[in-house]
Design an enzyme around this catalytic site. Structure first.
Site, mmCIF file in Angstrom:
data_model
loop_
_atom_site.group_PDB
_atom_site.id
_atom_site.type_symbol
_atom_site.label_atom_id
_atom_site.label_comp_id
_atom_site.label_asym_id
_atom_site.label_seq_id
_atom_site.Cartn_x
_atom_site.Cartn_y
_atom_site.Cartn_z
ATOM 1 N N GLU A 1 -37.098 4.460 14.695
ATOM 2 C CA GLU A 1 -38.071 5.468 15.097
ATOM 3 C C GLU A 1 -37.418 6.838 15.194
ATOM 4 O O GLU A 1 -37.979 7.764 15.780
ATOM 5 C CB GLU A 1 -38.719 5.088 16.440
ATOM 6 C CG GLU A 1 -37.830 5.195 17.667
ATOM 7 C CD GLU A 1 -36.973 3.966 17.905
ATOM 8 O OE1 GLU A 1 -36.430 3.853 19.012
ATOM 9 O OE2 GLU A 1 -36.834 3.119 16.995
ATOM 10 N N ASN B 1 -44.029 -1.624 20.902
ATOM 11 C CA ASN B 1 -43.929 -2.904 20.191
ATOM 12 C C ASN B 1 -44.180 -4.088 21.120
ATOM 13 O O ASN B 1 -44.840 -5.066 20.741
ATOM 14 C CB ASN B 1 -42.547 -3.040 19.549
ATOM 15 C CG ASN B 1 -42.424 -2.266 18.248
ATOM 16 O OD1 ASN B 1 -43.421 -1.988 17.583
ATOM 17 N ND2 ASN B 1 -41.205 -1.906 17.895
ATOM 18 N N ASP C 1 -45.495 0.372 13.636
ATOM 19 C CA ASP C 1 -45.392 1.020 12.325
ATOM 20 C C ASP C 1 -46.409 2.137 12.185
ATOM 21 O O ASP C 1 -46.111 3.208 11.609
ATOM 22 C CB ASP C 1 -45.595 -0.002 11.205
ATOM 23 C CG ASP C 1 -44.419 -0.950 11.059
ATOM 24 O OD1 ASP C 1 -43.351 -0.658 11.629
ATOM 25 O OD2 ASP C 1 -44.574 -1.987 10.387
ATOM 26 N N ASP D 1 -36.743 11.341 18.205
ATOM 27 C CA ASP D 1 -37.288 9.986 18.159
ATOM 28 C C ASP D 1 -38.431 9.834 19.151
ATOM 29 O O ASP D 1 -38.738 10.742 19.938
ATOM 30 C CB ASP D 1 -36.208 8.924 18.352
ATOM 31 C CG ASP D 1 -35.741 8.765 19.785
ATOM 32 O OD1 ASP D 1 -36.220 9.519 20.662
ATOM 33 O OD2 ASP D 1 -34.899 7.896 20.042
#
Length: 419
Positions: A320, A285, A294, A277
């Site tokens: 993620e 974010n 994204d 990840d």
């Protein structure tokens, strides 16, 4: 719309005028009625095998037509009677099955007019040219193909005119593409079928004529059924692909991963299960927005995918988080591959759209790798749990690293590698 409707009635009344001008049928009434019934019955039967295409606001039906042979046989008046009966039969059937378009009734007049005009033209051309073509080898068949080409051009021209009035055809290129959609193979099939029908009907070979109609229908039905099966399979595959594809990254999703794990758990192969990840993804974010997040996820997915071969599997198993199944490799090869991925991600930059600017973002990733032999005691689901725990260790040890375990070393004991 009113101009298109006016054009429809212009075609219909032009066909009516030509039919009335001829005043009589070209054949005896009894012979005509027999032929009319046979052509009407099989044309109606064949109509269910048509190909339907939506062009703008108009529905166009494509299918073989028997009107060429009937028009040459019966003349413009006989042809108009046939087209009127046949087209209104189609209209009534569509109303009955609730498949009729809102303007279906008025479109029926267009169909009667356009087909009657086109095949009346074929009638006059046939009678004009047949004395010459009869002197040529295969002249009859050459003439039939020529008439199919001419009538196809006329019918397409009528349709293009209507589409132009409705705004569905705007340029010469649009019209050319419509003409080009005609298949020479289909025109050849139409010419051959109508040529045989014309020969048999002139000789009053009713049994042979019926057999030809039936053969044509059965062959068309077979192709139709096969094309429907292919279309159904395509749609099933498409829906399955949608169900198993992650909408954001375009790679396989968790549902497909679960399916693949069930399949591979039946094997006893050596496999490297990797869970990966993005480090500190929440801060991306928080500092930017979810749209930027994204974009980073898509970049990470593409980075992972670029290192894999056709035998490997890649899934988006969480927000993620991604899972990789590395196959046909030994432990050292798996470790080497994941280390190259890790450094590749660390040294890469993703250009993201943020506000009105393009912003470069660098990020790192962490990995857990568990290499082992799949067995009944340790199915792939358990291997995934171990790899996920190893990822957690990489996070706890400072991120941007790989924690790997070889579950099948020669000594029979796990070997832990932390990078």
């Amino acid at each position: 719309m009113w101009r298109a409707r006016l054009f429809d009635f212009l075609l219909f009344f032009s066909a009516l005028a030509i039919a009335v001008h001829t005043r009589s049928l070209d054949v005896e009434v009894n012979l005509y009625i027999k032929a009319l019934f046979l052509f009407w019955a099989f044309s109606t039967l064949y109509h269910r095998l048509r190909v339907v295409k939506k062009t703008g606001n108009t529905t166009v039906d494509y299918g073989i037509s028997y009107s060429l042979s009937f028009g040459i046989f019966a003349g413009p008046l006989g042809l108009l009677i046939f087209e009127t009966i046949y087209r209104f039969t189609v209209y009534i059937n569509r109303k009955r099955t609730k498949t009729a378009d809102p303007e279906e009734f008025w479109d029926t007049f267009y169909n009667i007019g356009s087909f009657s005009l086109a095949y009346s033209a074929a009638y006059y051309l046939y009678n004009l040219l047949i004395p010459f073509f009869e002197t040529l080898p295969f002249g009859f068949w050459i003439l039939l193909f020529l008439l199919v080409f001419v009538t196809s051009f006329l019918i397409d021209t009528f349709l293009i005119t209507v589409f132009y009035m409705l705004g569905d055809v705007k340029t010469f290129g649009d019209a050319y593409d419509f003409y080009k959609s005609r298949s020479l193979t289909d025109m050849g099939k139409t010419a051959l079928t109508n040529g045989l029908l014309l020969l048999f009907i002139h000789q009053a070979e009713w049994g042979t004529l019926f057999a030809l109609f039936l053969l044509n229908y059965l062959v068309s039905l077979s192709f139709y059924s096969k094309s429907q099966s292919i279309q159904d399979k395509y749609e099933r595959d498409k829906f399955e692909q949608m169900a198993y594809t992650d909408y954001l990254t375009g790679i396989n999703n968790r549902a497909f991963m679960d399916k693949k794990m069930t399949e591979l758990s039946q094997t006893e192969e050596y496999i490297g299960v990797v869970v990966a990840d993005i480090d500190k993804f929440k801060s991306i974010n928080d500092n930017y927005n979810h749209s930027v997040g994204d974009q980073v996820i898509r970049h990470f997915a593409n980075q992972l995918k670029s290192y894999l071969n056709v035998n490997d599997n890649l899934f988006r198993s969480g927000g993620e988080e991604f899972t990789l199944f590395l196959r046909n490799r030994n432990y050292v090869q798996c470790v080497d591959l994941v280390e190259r991925i890790l450094r590749g991600v660390e040294n890469s930059t993703v250009e993201v759209e943020f506000g009105s600017e393009t912003v470069p973002i660098s990020y790192t990733s962490s990995f857990g790798l568990y290499f082992y032999k799949i067995s009944e005691q340790v199915p792939l689901e358990k291997g995934y749990i171990v790899a996920d725990q190893l990822l957690l260790e990489s996070k706890q040890d400072g991120r941007n690293r790989l924690t790997a375990v070889n579950g099948c070393n020669n000594a029979g004991k796990p070997v832990l590698v932390k990078n």
